[in-house]
Design a protein around this motif. Structure first.
Motif, PDB file in Angstrom:
ATOM      1  N   VAL A 117     -13.952 -10.751  -7.782  1.00 16.96           N
ATOM      2  CA  VAL A 117     -13.515  -9.356  -7.717  1.00 16.96           C
ATOM      3  C   VAL A 117     -14.347  -8.508  -6.763  1.00 16.96           C
ATOM      4  CG1 VAL A 117     -14.886  -8.606  -9.723  1.00 16.96           C
ATOM      5  CG2 VAL A 117     -12.788  -7.373  -9.091  1.00 16.96           C
ATOM      6  N   LYS A 118     -15.636  -8.772  -6.648  1.00 19.63           N
ATOM      7  CA  LYS A 118     -16.466  -7.950  -5.764  1.00 19.63           C
ATOM      8  C   LYS A 118     -16.068  -8.119  -4.315  1.00 19.63           C
ATOM      9  CE  LYS A 118     -21.220  -6.667  -4.694  1.00 19.63           C
ATOM     10  NZ  LYS A 118     -22.665  -6.824  -5.054  1.00 19.63           N
ATOM     11  N   ASN A 119     -15.940  -9.377  -3.874  1.00 19.64           N
ATOM     12  CA  ASN A 119     -15.580  -9.631  -2.480  1.00 19.64           C
ATOM     13  C   ASN A 119     -14.169  -9.136  -2.168  1.00 19.64           C
ATOM     14  OD1 ASN A 119     -18.055 -10.841  -1.957  1.00 19.64           O
ATOM     15  ND2 ASN A 119     -17.324 -12.894  -2.500  1.00 19.64           N
ATOM     16  N   ILE A 120     -13.240  -9.363  -3.098  1.00 19.87           N
ATOM     17  CA  ILE A 120     -11.859  -8.933  -2.877  1.00 19.87           C
ATOM     18  C   ILE A 120     -11.780  -7.410  -2.826  1.00 19.87           C
ATOM     19  CG2 ILE A 120      -9.577  -8.817  -3.951  1.00 19.87           C
ATOM     20  CD1 ILE A 120      -9.966 -11.691  -4.868  1.00 19.87           C
ATOM     21  N   SER A 121     -12.556  -6.733  -3.666  1.00 18.10           N
ATOM     22  CA  SER A 121     -12.547  -5.272  -3.669  1.00 18.10           C
ATOM     23  C   SER A 121     -13.048  -4.710  -2.343  1.00 18.10           C
ATOM     24  CB  SER A 121     -13.397  -4.736  -4.820  1.00 18.10           C
ATOM     25  OG  SER A 121     -12.833  -5.083  -6.065  1.00 18.10           O
ATOM     26  N   LEU A 122     -14.092  -5.308  -1.798  1.00 22.67           N
ATOM     27  CA  LEU A 122     -14.611  -4.849  -0.519  1.00 22.67           C
ATOM     28  C   LEU A 122     -13.584  -5.044   0.589  1.00 22.67           C
ATOM     29  CD1 LEU A 122     -18.309  -6.106  -0.727  1.00 22.67           C
ATOM     30  CD2 LEU A 122     -17.532  -3.735  -0.699  1.00 22.67           C
ATOM     31  N   GLN A 123     -12.851  -6.159   0.537  1.00 24.07           N
ATOM     32  CA  GLN A 123     -11.807  -6.397   1.530  1.00 24.07           C
ATOM     33  C   GLN A 123     -10.622  -5.450   1.334  1.00 24.07           C
ATOM     34  OE1 GLN A 123     -10.874 -10.698   2.259  1.00 24.07           O
ATOM     35  NE2 GLN A 123     -12.511 -11.061   0.769  1.00 24.07           N
ATOM     36  N   ALA A 124     -10.278  -5.189   0.086  1.00 30.27           N
ATOM     37  CA  ALA A 124      -9.110  -4.355  -0.201  1.00 30.27           C
ATOM     38  C   ALA A 124      -9.352  -2.885   0.134  1.00 30.27           C
ATOM     39  CB  ALA A 124      -8.727  -4.497  -1.670  1.00 30.27           C
ATOM     40  N   TYR A 125     -10.564  -2.396  -0.119  1.00 30.80           N
ATOM     41  CA  TYR A 125     -10.809  -0.963   0.004  1.00 30.80           C
ATOM     42  C   TYR A 125     -11.702  -0.587   1.178  1.00 30.80           C
ATOM     43  CZ  TYR A 125      -8.938  -1.480  -4.663  1.00 30.80           C
ATOM     44  OH  TYR A 125      -8.141  -1.831  -5.731  1.00 30.80           O
ATOM     45  N   GLY A 126     -12.336  -1.574   1.787  1.00 30.90           N
ATOM     46  CA  GLY A 126     -13.141  -1.296   2.964  1.00 30.90           C
ATOM     47  C   GLY A 126     -14.630  -1.371   2.699  1.00 30.90           C
ATOM     48  N   SER A 127     -15.355  -1.636   3.748  1.00 29.46           N
ATOM     49  CA  SER A 127     -16.802  -1.834   3.624  1.00 29.46           C
ATOM     50  C   SER A 127     -17.542  -0.540   3.314  1.00 29.46           C
ATOM     51  CB  SER A 127     -17.356  -2.442   4.921  1.00 29.46           C
ATOM     52  OG  SER A 127     -17.053  -1.589   6.025  1.00 29.46           O
ATOM     53  N   ASP A 128     -16.858   0.602   3.483  1.00 29.89           N
ATOM     54  CA  ASP A 128     -17.519   1.856   3.150  1.00 29.89           C
ATOM     55  C   ASP A 128     -17.519   2.142   1.657  1.00 29.89           C
ATOM     56  OD1 ASP A 128     -14.768   2.132   3.288  1.00 29.89           O
ATOM     57  OD2 ASP A 128     -14.862   4.270   3.800  1.00 29.89           O
ATOM     58  N   TYR A 129     -16.856   1.272   0.873  1.00 31.84           N
ATOM     59  CA  TYR A 129     -16.875   1.395  -0.579  1.00 31.84           C
ATOM     60  C   TYR A 129     -18.077   0.646  -1.148  1.00 31.84           C
ATOM     61  CZ  TYR A 129     -12.440   3.762  -1.394  1.00 31.84           C
ATOM     62  OH  TYR A 129     -11.444   4.706  -1.452  1.00 31.84           O
ATOM     63  N   THR A 130     -18.614   1.152  -2.219  1.00 29.89           N
ATOM     64  CA  THR A 130     -19.679   0.475  -2.954  1.00 29.89           C
ATOM     65  C   THR A 130     -19.081  -0.160  -4.197  1.00 29.89           C
ATOM     66  OG1 THR A 130     -21.348   2.066  -2.200  1.00 29.89           O
ATOM     67  CG2 THR A 130     -21.875   0.769  -4.171  1.00 29.89           C
ATOM     68  N   VAL A 131     -19.346  -1.434  -4.401  1.00 30.22           N
ATOM     69  CA  VAL A 131     -18.827  -2.153  -5.570  1.00 30.22           C
ATOM     70  C   VAL A 131     -19.992  -2.435  -6.509  1.00 30.22           C
ATOM     71  CG1 VAL A 131     -17.609  -4.183  -6.421  1.00 30.22           C
ATOM     72  CG2 VAL A 131     -16.961  -3.159  -4.220  1.00 30.22           C
ATOM     73  N   THR A 132     -19.931  -1.872  -7.722  1.00 30.94           N
ATOM     74  CA  THR A 132     -21.033  -1.968  -8.679  1.00 30.94           C
ATOM     75  C   THR A 132     -20.630  -2.828  -9.871  1.00 30.94           C
ATOM     76  OG1 THR A 132     -21.790   0.247  -8.078  1.00 30.94           O
ATOM     77  CG2 THR A 132     -22.593  -0.676 -10.166  1.00 30.94           C
ATOM     78  N   PRO A 133     -21.315  -3.951 -10.103  1.00 32.86           N
ATOM     79  CA  PRO A 133     -21.050  -4.741 -11.316  1.00 32.86           C
ATOM     80  C   PRO A 133     -21.671  -4.060 -12.530  1.00 32.86           C
ATOM     81  CG  PRO A 133     -22.085  -6.058  -9.572  1.00 32.86           C
ATOM     82  CD  PRO A 133     -22.266  -4.622  -9.219  1.00 32.86           C
ATOM     83  N   ALA A 134     -20.978  -4.150 -13.663  1.00 33.25           N
ATOM     84  CA  ALA A 134     -21.487  -3.565 -14.904  1.00 33.25           C
ATOM     85  C   ALA A 134     -20.932  -4.342 -16.079  1.00 33.25           C
ATOM     86  CB  ALA A 134     -21.104  -2.096 -15.011  1.00 33.25           C
ATOM     87  N   GLY A 135     -21.614  -4.279 -17.204  1.00 35.14           N
ATOM     88  CA  GLY A 135     -21.178  -4.977 -18.402  1.00 35.14           C
ATOM     89  C   GLY A 135     -20.270  -4.112 -19.252  1.00 35.14           C
ATOM     90  N   GLY A 136     -19.327  -4.761 -19.935  1.00 38.48           N
ATOM     91  CA  GLY A 136     -18.507  -4.080 -20.927  1.00 38.48           C
ATOM     92  C   GLY A 136     -17.355  -3.291 -20.337  1.00 38.48           C
ATOM     93  N   ALA A 137     -16.128  -3.623 -20.764  1.00 40.72           N
ATOM     94  CA  ALA A 137     -14.953  -2.892 -20.303  1.00 40.72           C
ATOM     95  C   ALA A 137     -15.002  -1.437 -20.766  1.00 40.72           C
ATOM     96  CB  ALA A 137     -13.678  -3.567 -20.812  1.00 40.72           C
TER      97      ALA A 137
END
Length: 338
Positions: free
Chosen positions: A234-254
């Motif tokens: 999901v992290k890599n796909i999110s960066l590709q989908a929304y652009g490198s100017d987005y920050t993708v932050t992993p976190a626990g718990g829905a």
């Protein structure tokens, strides 16, 4: 044979008895009363305001049980197995004790309501002493409208301890206890309690919410939050989908991730692997209460009825604003969801 007495019949009483028998016969054989008899045997009406209060109560009760283990690492961690992505799926005594408190709180107050919990009944429930009412500010909820629905239409989803993996790692900021009320499959009440900071966020779609966590704060529009322990790609796909100017932050718990969206700390919560409905139902209801949206990647709203599968295999896109855009960008990487 004479037993030493006589029986005198009152003519009026006989007439009343015969009339009552005739009315009973007509009722039992009248097709127009089929629905009435079904209603009597299928359950009762449930007041959703009272159910909301009990859902808040249950989430806090479960949180009390979880918080008892803050400084006690003897929580007997076990494994339920591996997820499809190969991640460990742990369970602890804290999960079980919270389940006991939350499940019993709900079914004792509403025995006619169907309750689905992530955990199953456990012998440790016998060790749980009865609690008093956890809610102390009931007057704040009295102004809500009384709404009654059939018990047959209600399904309650409980997550006794969301982010168990993080709990075992002492990452308590991610831990929540959650209750969701669905009516005819649609999430209408969501409660997410954070036991280690003693904070409860709730929402009832179309009726009311706890204080808005945004507090005029601007949404961090370039921030995406994703799963920490079940991330997949999901992290890599999110960066590709929304652009490198987005920050993708992993976190626990829905539950925690939805709260981050509600507070404006993330613009969207993205999940692309399988997830259980007790993980997302409360967050789904909360987002709807605050005019946000949670759907699958394909734009389908989740069904939380008792007959539905407990697993959602079609991903999650959740946001307060621009949810359609986040979803459409992600669909480019998942053609089957278009």
């Amino acid at each position: 044979m004479n037993f030493g007495g006589t029986v005198r019949l009152n003519p009026l009483g006989v007439c009343l008895l015969i009339g009552a028998c005739i009315l009973l016969f007509i009722y039992m054989n009248s097709g127009s009363n089929d629905d009435a008899r079904k209603e009597l045997t299928s359950g009762t009406s449930i007041n959703l305001k009272k159910l909301l209060l009990k859902a808040i109560d249950a989430s806090v009760q479960g949180g009390w049980e979880v918080s008892k283990f803050k400084n006690d690492h003897n929580f007997h961690e076990q494994s339920k197995g591996k997820t499809k992505e190969g991640a460990n799926d742990p369970v602890t005594d804290a999960d079980f004790m919270s389940h006991c408190a939350m499940y019993q709180t709900m079914i004792q107050a509403f025995p006619n309501v169907k309750v689905i919990s992530e955990e199953k009944p456990h012998k440790k429930c016998d060790m749980l002493p009865p609690h008093g009412l956890a809610i102390t500010d009931i007057e704040n909820y009295i102004i809500l409208e009384d709404v009654d629905v059939s018990a047959d239409d209600i399904t309650v989803w409980i997550d006794p301890l969301d982010a168990t993996q993080e709990f075992t790692e002492n990452l308590h900021q991610y831990v929540t206890t959650m209750v969701c009320v669905a009516v005819k499959g649609a999430p209408v009440i969501g409660v997410i309690h954070q036991p280690f900071i003693d904070k409860t966020t709730w929402g009832w779609v179309g009726q009311g919410t706890s204080p808005n966590p945004m507090k005029n704060q601007k949404i961090k529009e370039k921030e995406i939050i994703v799963s920490r322990s079940h991330a997949g790609e999901v992290k890599n796909i999110s960066l590709q989908a929304y652009g490198s100017d987005y920050t993708v932050t992993p976190a626990g718990g829905a539950g925690y991730k939805v709260l981050e969206v509600l507070s404006g700390n993330a613009a969207a919560y993205i999940h692309i692997t399988a997830i259980k409905k007790w993980d997302v139902c409360a967050g789904d209801a909360l987002l709807r209460s605050f005019d946000g949206q949670m759907t699958t990647i394909g734009g389908v709203q989740l069904n939380y009825s008792i007959s539905s599968s407990v697993v959602n295999n079609d991903g999650i896109v959740a946001a307060l604003q621009r949810q359609d855009w986040f979803r459409e960008q992600l669909q480019k990487f998942f053609p089957r969801h278009k």
